[in-house]
Design an enzyme around this catalytic site. Sequence first.
Site, PDB file in Angstrom:
ATOM      1  CG  ASP A 221       8.807  18.344-109.994  1.00  0.00           C
ATOM      2  OD1 ASP A 221       8.880  17.438-110.851  1.00  0.00           O
ATOM      3  OD2 ASP A 221       7.833  19.113-109.902  1.00  0.00           O
TER       4      ASP A 221
ATOM      5  CG  HIS B 107       0.621  22.642-115.157  1.00  0.00           C
ATOM      6  ND1 HIS B 107       1.894  23.146-115.161  1.00  0.00           N
ATOM      7  CD2 HIS B 107       0.358  22.316-113.870  1.00  0.00           C
ATOM      8  CE1 HIS B 107       2.388  23.128-113.933  1.00  0.00           C
ATOM      9  NE2 HIS B 107       1.477  22.622-113.126  1.00  0.00           N
TER      10      HIS B 107
ATOM     11  CG  HIS C  27       7.627  21.579-103.310  1.00  0.00           C
ATOM     12  ND1 HIS C  27       6.647  20.918-104.013  1.00  0.00           N
ATOM     13  CD2 HIS C  27       7.820  22.747-103.964  1.00  0.00           C
ATOM     14  CE1 HIS C  27       6.271  21.665-105.047  1.00  0.00           C
ATOM     15  NE2 HIS C  27       6.976  22.768-105.035  1.00  0.00           N
TER      16      HIS C  27
ATOM     17  CG  ASP D 296       1.820  24.605-118.356  1.00  0.00           C
ATOM     18  OD1 ASP D 296       1.384  25.483-117.605  1.00  0.00           O
ATOM     19  OD2 ASP D 296       2.444  23.593-117.963  1.00  0.00           O
TER      20      ASP D 296
ATOM     21  CD  GLU E 157       9.185  21.602-106.890  1.00  0.00           C
ATOM     22  OE1 GLU E 157       8.315  21.035-107.584  1.00  0.00           O
ATOM     23  OE2 GLU E 157       9.263  22.834-106.767  1.00  0.00           O
TER      24      GLU E 157
ATOM     25  CG  ASP F 264       8.639  22.463-111.031  1.00  0.00           C
ATOM     26  OD1 ASP F 264       8.544  23.545-111.631  1.00  0.00           O
ATOM     27  OD2 ASP F 264       7.759  22.034-110.255  1.00  0.00           O
TER      28      ASP F 264
ATOM     29  CD  GLU G  21       5.390  18.658-107.477  1.00  0.00           C
ATOM     30  OE1 GLU G  21       5.181  18.170-108.604  1.00  0.00           O
ATOM     31  OE2 GLU G  21       5.770  19.835-107.312  1.00  0.00           O
TER      32      GLU G  21
ATOM     33  CG  ASP H  61      10.269  26.496-108.774  1.00  0.00           C
ATOM     34  OD1 ASP H  61      10.360  25.844-107.730  1.00  0.00           O
ATOM     35  OD2 ASP H  61       9.194  26.647-109.398  1.00  0.00           O
TER      36      ASP H  61
HETATM   37  C1  XLS Z   1       4.661  24.168-107.724  1.00  0.00           C
HETATM   38  C2  XLS Z   1       4.791  22.804-108.200  1.00  0.00           C
HETATM   39  C3  XLS Z   1       4.270  22.569-109.612  1.00  0.00           C
HETATM   40  C4  XLS Z   1       4.088  21.102-109.878  1.00  0.00           C
HETATM   41  C5  XLS Z   1       3.211  20.803-111.045  1.00  0.00           C
HETATM   42  O1  XLS Z   1       5.273  24.577-106.772  1.00  0.00           O
HETATM   43  O2  XLS Z   1       6.120  22.411-108.083  1.00  0.00           O
HETATM   44  O3  XLS Z   1       5.136  23.151-110.530  1.00  0.00           O
HETATM   45  O4  XLS Z   1       5.307  20.468-110.059  1.00  0.00           O
HETATM   46  O5  XLS Z   1       1.935  21.284-110.875  1.00  0.00           O
HETATM   47 NI    NI Z   2       6.958  20.704-108.937  1.00  0.00          NI
HETATM   48 NI    NI Z   3       7.335  23.794-106.804  1.00  0.00          NI
END
Ligand code: XLS
Ligand code: NI
Ligand code: NI
Length: 437
Positions: free
Chosen positions: A296, A101, A271, A104, A268, A339, A232, A309
């Site tokens: 992800d 990001h 998610h 970051d 992801e 991620d 995402e 995560d």
């Molecule tokens: C948060 C998201 C984030 C995205 C990037 O839950 O996974 O990390 O991958 O903004």
């Molecule tokens: Ni992510």
């Molecule tokens: Ni995430």
Amino acid sequence: MSEYFPDIPVIPYAGPDSRDPLSFRYYDADAEVEGRTMRDHLRFASAYWHTMRNGLNDPFGEATAIMPWDDGSESLENAERRIEAFFEFLSKIGIDYYCFHDRDVAPEGTTLEETNRNLDHLTGVLERHQQATGKKLLWGTACLFAHPRYVHGAATSCSVDVFAHAASQVRRAIDATHRLGGSGYVFWGGREGYSTLLNTDMPRELSHLARFLEMAVDYRSRSGFTGQFFIEPKPHEPTSHQYDFDAAACLNFLREHDLLDEFMLNIETNHATLASHSMEHELQVAAAAGMLGSIDANMGHEHLGWDTDHFPTDIYLTTRIMRIVLEMGGLDSGGLNFDAKRRRGSFEPVDLFHAHIAGMDAFARGLRIAAAIRVDRRLDDAIQARYAQWDTELGQRVEAGDCTLEDLEAHAGSIGEPTLASGREEMLESIFNDHIR
Ligand code: XLS
Ligand code: NI
Ligand code: NI
């Protein structure tokens, strides 16, 4: 250049019998599977925000991670040192890509102008490290969720002033991604959702989100950036309802706003599970629509309802993911972005290596197992056989849209009660298990 991980060698591939935890037992970058190297199939990326910026705090306790390269300040020197440490990490772990990001890598300044200057400067530092090491940017993104101005959302904020700030941030993050040769750019709608409908005009917010994405598409074409845009999905957290709930919701949104051709999905694992789906389900929904772009790679914890995560170490999970990726012919401009963060108790720098090795080896095994399942064909054949009736003349007519309800009623009347076969779920699970080794 000083060494930030002085006791850690370049991680070698040492084979499944190795007892050295700082070696790959399964990830052999140049080994071929289905005619391609593991490196090309897996396209691993490390996430800058977790690897370099996550101190491992949780809602009940402060950061534990030991980061000798980080003095905790927001200075540009500190930001440069982190980048140096990160590229040393990438080189030693043997990961080709990274994701980041804007915030970051570059601290927010006191004015927008200073913020942009910081990002430009640190993008230059990233560029030099990429050139020196051959590492590449998988995707960039803008952090539109951490700063207090985004408390009510960014592209879906009730304030057009905040919307403008978010737009500027995305513009600059696309520029940085472009300059770094990123393969893609991700939109994760951090705070695009709502906490209560008592204060929310949902249709208005959704139309603002569409305008925002349209402007990004317009900017991409004018700026000459040719990378892939990804959305995402995530169902909730931090907001109680996020607009990009899951793959199906995102596809519907993109279709409604005529944006399907401009985006792919970045799915992801954690998610997916927060949405009460399996990762396999989300990947299948995206892939069936020709919209699975990137992954992800992480996983949640079965007892915790939070985006924890964790590094993906479950071989069933990685096998299921790689079956779908192989089936669709690879990830193209996407990749497997970890991620993922270490657990709070894994706070030593060497744990960054252990965690990535665990994820990479799990995916290398998943890749090999998935390829073996494909050669074996018993699972694919079982699905084909299950739908064999649809290959008859009647089934073909229905699939071609060449049948009426009356035709079908005539058929149903002539055959009596249909005979069905077992779905054989346990048998299929057992065949799947034959390959887990
Ligand atoms: C948060 C998201 C984030 C995205 C990037 O839950 O996974 O990390 O991958 O903004
Ligand atoms: Ni992510
Ligand atoms: Ni995430």
